[in-house]
Design an enzyme around this catalytic site. Structure first.
Site, mmCIF file in Angstrom:
data_model
loop_
_atom_site.group_PDB
_atom_site.id
_atom_site.type_symbol
_atom_site.label_atom_id
_atom_site.label_comp_id
_atom_site.label_asym_id
_atom_site.label_seq_id
_atom_site.Cartn_x
_atom_site.Cartn_y
_atom_site.Cartn_z
ATOM 1 N N CYS A 95 -4.162 0.542 11.854
ATOM 2 C CA CYS A 95 -4.556 -0.643 11.098
ATOM 3 C C CYS A 95 -5.876 -1.190 11.621
ATOM 4 O O CYS A 95 -6.660 -1.760 10.883
ATOM 5 C CB CYS A 95 -3.466 -1.702 11.199
ATOM 6 N N GLU B 55 -9.468 0.473 3.218
ATOM 7 C CA GLU B 55 -8.858 1.075 4.395
ATOM 8 C C GLU B 55 -8.527 2.531 4.035
ATOM 9 O O GLU B 55 -7.639 2.789 3.233
ATOM 10 C CB GLU B 55 -7.570 0.311 4.719
HETATM 11 P P1 NAI Z 1 3.474 0.300 2.865
HETATM 12 O O1 NAI Z 1 2.909 -1.003 3.272
HETATM 13 O O2 NAI Z 1 3.900 0.410 1.435
HETATM 14 O O3 NAI Z 1 4.728 0.676 3.793
HETATM 15 C C1 NAI Z 1 5.030 0.042 5.007
HETATM 16 C C2 NAI Z 1 6.504 -0.308 5.057
HETATM 17 O O4 NAI Z 1 6.804 -1.189 3.988
HETATM 18 C C3 NAI Z 1 7.443 0.894 4.887
HETATM 19 O O5 NAI Z 1 8.581 0.704 5.687
HETATM 20 C C4 NAI Z 1 7.824 0.807 3.426
HETATM 21 O O6 NAI Z 1 9.052 1.410 3.118
HETATM 22 C C5 NAI Z 1 7.898 -0.698 3.230
HETATM 23 N N1 NAI Z 1 7.762 -1.125 1.836
HETATM 24 C C6 NAI Z 1 7.077 -0.543 0.831
HETATM 25 N N2 NAI Z 1 7.231 -1.228 -0.312
HETATM 26 C C7 NAI Z 1 8.039 -2.279 -0.039
HETATM 27 C C8 NAI Z 1 8.578 -3.351 -0.817
HETATM 28 N N3 NAI Z 1 8.333 -3.473 -2.120
HETATM 29 N N4 NAI Z 1 9.358 -4.251 -0.196
HETATM 30 C C9 NAI Z 1 9.623 -4.154 1.111
HETATM 31 N N5 NAI Z 1 9.167 -3.156 1.896
HETATM 32 C C10 NAI Z 1 8.378 -2.231 1.331
HETATM 33 O O7 NAI Z 1 2.417 1.413 3.215
HETATM 34 P P2 NAI Z 1 2.376 2.959 2.822
HETATM 35 O O8 NAI Z 1 2.630 3.124 1.365
HETATM 36 O O9 NAI Z 1 3.214 3.722 3.754
HETATM 37 O O10 NAI Z 1 0.840 3.274 3.114
HETATM 38 C C11 NAI Z 1 -0.162 2.847 2.198
HETATM 39 C C12 NAI Z 1 -1.348 2.290 2.931
HETATM 40 O O11 NAI Z 1 -0.967 1.173 3.684
HETATM 41 C C13 NAI Z 1 -1.979 3.224 3.952
HETATM 42 O O12 NAI Z 1 -2.872 4.100 3.354
HETATM 43 C C14 NAI Z 1 -2.673 2.254 4.841
HETATM 44 O O13 NAI Z 1 -3.911 1.899 4.290
HETATM 45 C C15 NAI Z 1 -1.770 1.054 4.842
HETATM 46 N N6 NAI Z 1 -0.886 0.997 6.031
HETATM 47 C C16 NAI Z 1 -1.198 0.114 7.011
HETATM 48 C C17 NAI Z 1 -0.437 0.071 8.161
HETATM 49 C C18 NAI Z 1 -0.748 -0.865 9.271
HETATM 50 O O14 NAI Z 1 -0.466 -0.556 10.414
HETATM 51 N N7 NAI Z 1 -1.271 -2.040 8.998
HETATM 52 C C19 NAI Z 1 0.678 0.984 8.374
HETATM 53 C C20 NAI Z 1 0.970 1.845 7.257
HETATM 54 C C21 NAI Z 1 0.187 1.841 6.137
#
Ligand code: NAI
Ligand code: MG
Length: 550
Positions: free
Chosen positions: A351, A448
C-alpha cells in the site's frame, strides 16, 4: 531512532540485493508485445517454469468458529452426501490449486459473530486480568517463532512472496508486533480529570466489544498480527475475514493462538469472499467495530455498510501513490537502491510502495541509467529459491491489471527503459519495469498499480515538488532522500502523508503508527495509537460532599 530505522532498512535492502555478480551472463532480449520496442531484461524463466515443491502439508482449511474448525453452513452436494461449501486457493507460481478451503458466507459470519458476542458478553477474556491476557499473547509469539518455517512456507506458497522475506523479515516482525501489544495489555490506563465543581471525574478504558476485521492478501500474516494483536490486548473478541487469495496462514496462526490458551470464541476466522462474507461482517448489527485494510474503493463500501447498519466505528488502511523524493545532494547509487526497494519490495504489492519516484533534474539522467541497471539485475524467480528477490504477482486479475497499466504507460508517452512484460509462461511473473519521463497526468502516475512498475518523474525546485507530490487523492507515505537537514525538515512538514521516511523506507517497527491522510485511510494502526481503536472511553463522575480540596 533514525539509526535504528536505517539499520532495519539496510538489513532488508541487503537481504534483497544479494551479490548479483553472475547475473550479466543471463541478460537476454525481451520484446514488448504490441509496442515493437526491444528492452533488455534479466531472465530466470527456467526457474519460474520448474516450481519447487513446498515441504509442508496444508492442515487447517475449515472455518474457525468458537474454538473449533468447522465446515461452512452452506453445502456443496457431492453425491451422495452434502459437504460444506469450499473454494480453491491458488499457487501464484503456477495458477494450480493448493487446497480447497471452507467458504464462509452470511450464515457463517452470523455463527462467528454469535460466538464472539458470547465470548465478550459472558466469557473470561475481557474479565481476566490484563496480565493473564498478555501471557497468552506472549505464548502465541513464542509459538509463531517456533513454527516460523511452516508459517513462512504457507505464506510464500499462497502469496508468492520470497520465502526468505517471509521467514527472515516478516515472521520476526509478526511475533514482535504480538509481543509489543502483549506488553501494552496491562498498561492501558484511564485518567483522573480535574473538572470544575465538586466532582471526582475519572475515565475508564473499556474494550470496545466484538471487532470485525477484514484483511488483504499482500501481507496476510502481518495484517493478521496488526489487527488481532491490539484487539486482543484490549480485551476484545474478534471475527476476522481473511482475503480469498490467501486464507491459509491466518488459519494456522489462529490454531496456534488457541494452543497458547486463547478461550474459544475470542478469535473466529472466516475464509471467504468480500461481496459475501466481507459484506455480511461489515453490515452486521452485533459487530461493535470494524477494521479494514484493502483498496480505497472497497474501503468506501465497508464504511457505507457500517454507517447503514449500526454505525460501528471504522478504521481504514487503504491504498497509496507515495512519492519517493531524490534530492539534488543525493548519493545516486544509494538513492537508486533505496528507491528500487521502496517500489519493488513484495512484488510492488505494498500500500505504501514508493510508486512515484521524483528525481532532481541535476541527477536525473544518471539516476535513470542506474535505476534501469538495478531493475534488470533484480532476481525474479521461484520464491522458494534462495536469493530470489521477486516472485509472482498474487493472481491473474492483478497480473492482467498490471500489464494493462504498463500498456497505458507506453501509450501515454512514458519511456519504457526496462521490463514491460511477463516472465516465463507459467504463473504470474512480471519483469521489473521502469518508466522514465513520467508526467503527473498519466494514469501510471495517478493510480495504485500494485505491481513491479517504477515511474520516474523529474523535478526542479522544492516548492514545485511539494505541490506535485501532494497532487494526489492519496496520502499514505513518502520517502525523502537527502543529507540536507533543512530540505528534510521542509519536506517532512509539507507532505500530506501519514509516514515520512527520511533516508530509509518501509521501516515497520511495531511502535510506529501507520495510516493515511486523504483517501489512504482513517485512523492509525501499530503503536500506542492503535489501542484507542479497540477501546471505549467511559467517563465516571462522582459527586463529592465537602471535599477537603478540589
Ligand atoms: P479489496 O480491497 O477488494 O480486498 C481487500 C479485502 O476486502 C479482502 O479481504 C476482500 O475479500 C475484502 N472485500 C472485498 N469486497 C468487499 C466488500 N464488498 N465488503 C467487505 N469486504 C470486502 O482489494 P483487492 O480486490 O484484493 O485488490 C484490488 C486493489 O486494491 C489492488 O490492486 C490494490 O491496488 C488495492 N489493495 C490495497 C491493499 C493495501 O494494503 N492497502 C491491499 C490489497 C489490495
Ligand atoms: Mg493463494
Amino acid at each position: 531512532m533514525l539509526d535504528k530505522s536505517r539499520m532495519a532498512a539496510r538489513r532488508i535492502s541487503s537481504l534483497l540485493s544479494r551479490s548479483l555478480a553472475s547475473s550479466s551472463s543471463l541478460l537476454t532480449k525481451g520484446r514488448i508485445s504490441g509496442v515493437g520496442r526491444v528492452v533488455p531484461s534479466y531472465s530466470t524463466s527456467s526457474s519460474v517454469n520448474n516450481p519447487i515443491t513446498p515441504s509442508v502439508k496444508v492442515n487447517c482449511t475449515q472455518l474457525l468458529i468458537n474454538g473449533k474448525f468447522v465446515d461452512s453452513a452452506s453445502a456443496t452436494y457431492i453425491s451422495p452426501n452434502p459437504i460444506g461449501k469450499t473454494f480453491p486457493t491458488y499457487d501464484p507460481r503456477t495458477g494450480d490449486v493448493i487446497a480447497h478451503v471452507s467458504e464462509g458466507d452470511a450464515e457463517d459470519i452470523d455463527r462467528a459473530v454469535s460466538a464472539a458476542r458470547k465470548a465478550f458478553d459472558e466469557g473470561p477474556w475481557p474479565r481476566m486480568t490484563a496480565y493473564e491476557r498478555a501471557k497468552v499473547l506472549f505464548r502465541f509469539a513464542d509459538l509463531l517463532d517456533k513454527h516460523t518455517e511452516e508459517l513462512s512456507t504457507l505464506e510464500t506458497w499462497d502469496n508468492g512472496k520470497p520465502y526468505e522475506q517471509s521467514a527472515k523479515i516478516e515472521l520476526p516482525m509478526i511475533s514482535r508486533v504480538i509481543r509489543y501489544y502483549a506488553g501494552w495489555a496491562d498498561k492501558v490506563h484511564g485518567l483522573t480529570v480535574p473538572a470544575d465543581g465538586p466532582h471526582h471525574v475519572q475515565t475508564i478504558n473499556e474494550p470496545i466489544g466484538v471487532a470485525g476485521q477484514i484483511i488483504p492478501w499482500n501481507f496476510p500474516l502481518l495484517m493478521f498480527a496488526w489487527k488481532v494483536g491490539p484487539a486482543l490486548a484490549c480485551g476484545c473478541t474478534i471475527v476476522l475475514k481473511s482475503a480469498e487469495q490467501t486464507p491459509l496462514s491466518a488459519l494456522f496462526a489462529a490454531k496456534l493462538l488457541h494452543e497458547a490458551g486463547l478461550p474459544p470464541g475470542v478469535l473466529n476466522v472466516i475464509s471467504g469472499f468480500g461481496s459475501t462474507a466481507g459484506a455480511a461482517l461489515s453490515s452486521h448489527m452485533e459487530v461493535d467495530k470494524l477494521a479494514f485494510t484493502g483498496s480505497s474503493d472497497t474501503g468506501k463500501i465497508v464504511l457505507a455498510a457500517a454507517a447503514k447498519s449500526n454505525l460501528k466505528p471504522v478504521t481504514l488502511e487503504l491504498g497509496g501513490k507515495s512519492p519517493f523524493i531524490v534530492c539534488k545532494d543525493a548519493d545516486v547509487d544509494k538513492a537508486v537502491e533505496l528507491a528500487h526497494f521502496a517500489l519493488f519490495f513484495n512484488q510492488g504489492q505494498c500500500c505504501c510502495a514508493g510508486s512515484r519516484t521524483y528525481v532532481h533534474e541535476s541527477v536525473y539522467d544518471e539516476f535513470i541509467e542506474k535505476a534501469k541497471a538495478r531493475a534488470l539485475k533484480r532476481r525474479v524467480g521461484d520464491p522458494f529459491k534462495a536469493g530470489t528477490e521477486q516472485g509472482p504477482q498474487i493472481d491473474s486479475t492483478q497480473f492482467k491489471k498490471i500489464l494493462r497499466y504498463i500498456r497505458s504507460g507506453v501509450e501515454s508517452g512514458a519511456t519504457l527503459v526496462a521490463g514491460g512484460e511477463r516472465l516465463g509462461n507459467k504463473g504470474y511473473y512480471i519483469r521489473p519495469t521502469v518508466f522514465a519521463n513520467v508526467k503527473e497526468d498519466m494514469l501510471i502516475a495517478q493510480d495504485e498499480i500494485f505491481g513491479p512498475v517504477q515511474s520516474i518523474l523529474k523535478f526542479k525546485d522544492l516548492d514545485e515538488l511539494v505541490r506535485r507530490a501532494n497532487q494526489t487523492r492519496y496520502g499514505l507515505a513518502a520517502g525523502v532522500f537527502t543529507n540536507d537537514l533543512e530540505t528534510a525538515n521542509t519536506l517532512t512538514r509539507a507532505l500530506r502523508v501519514g509516514t515520512v521516511w527520511i533516508n530509509c523506507y518501509d521501516v515497520f517497527d511495531a511502535s510506529i503508527p501507520f495510516g493515511g491522510y486523504k483517501m489512504s485511510g482513517q485512523g492509525r494502526e501499530k503503536g500506542v495509537h492503535c489501542l484507542s481503536n479497540y477501546l471505549q472511553v467511559k467517563a465516571v463522575v462522582t459527586k463529592l460532599k465537602n471535599p477537603a480540596w478540589m
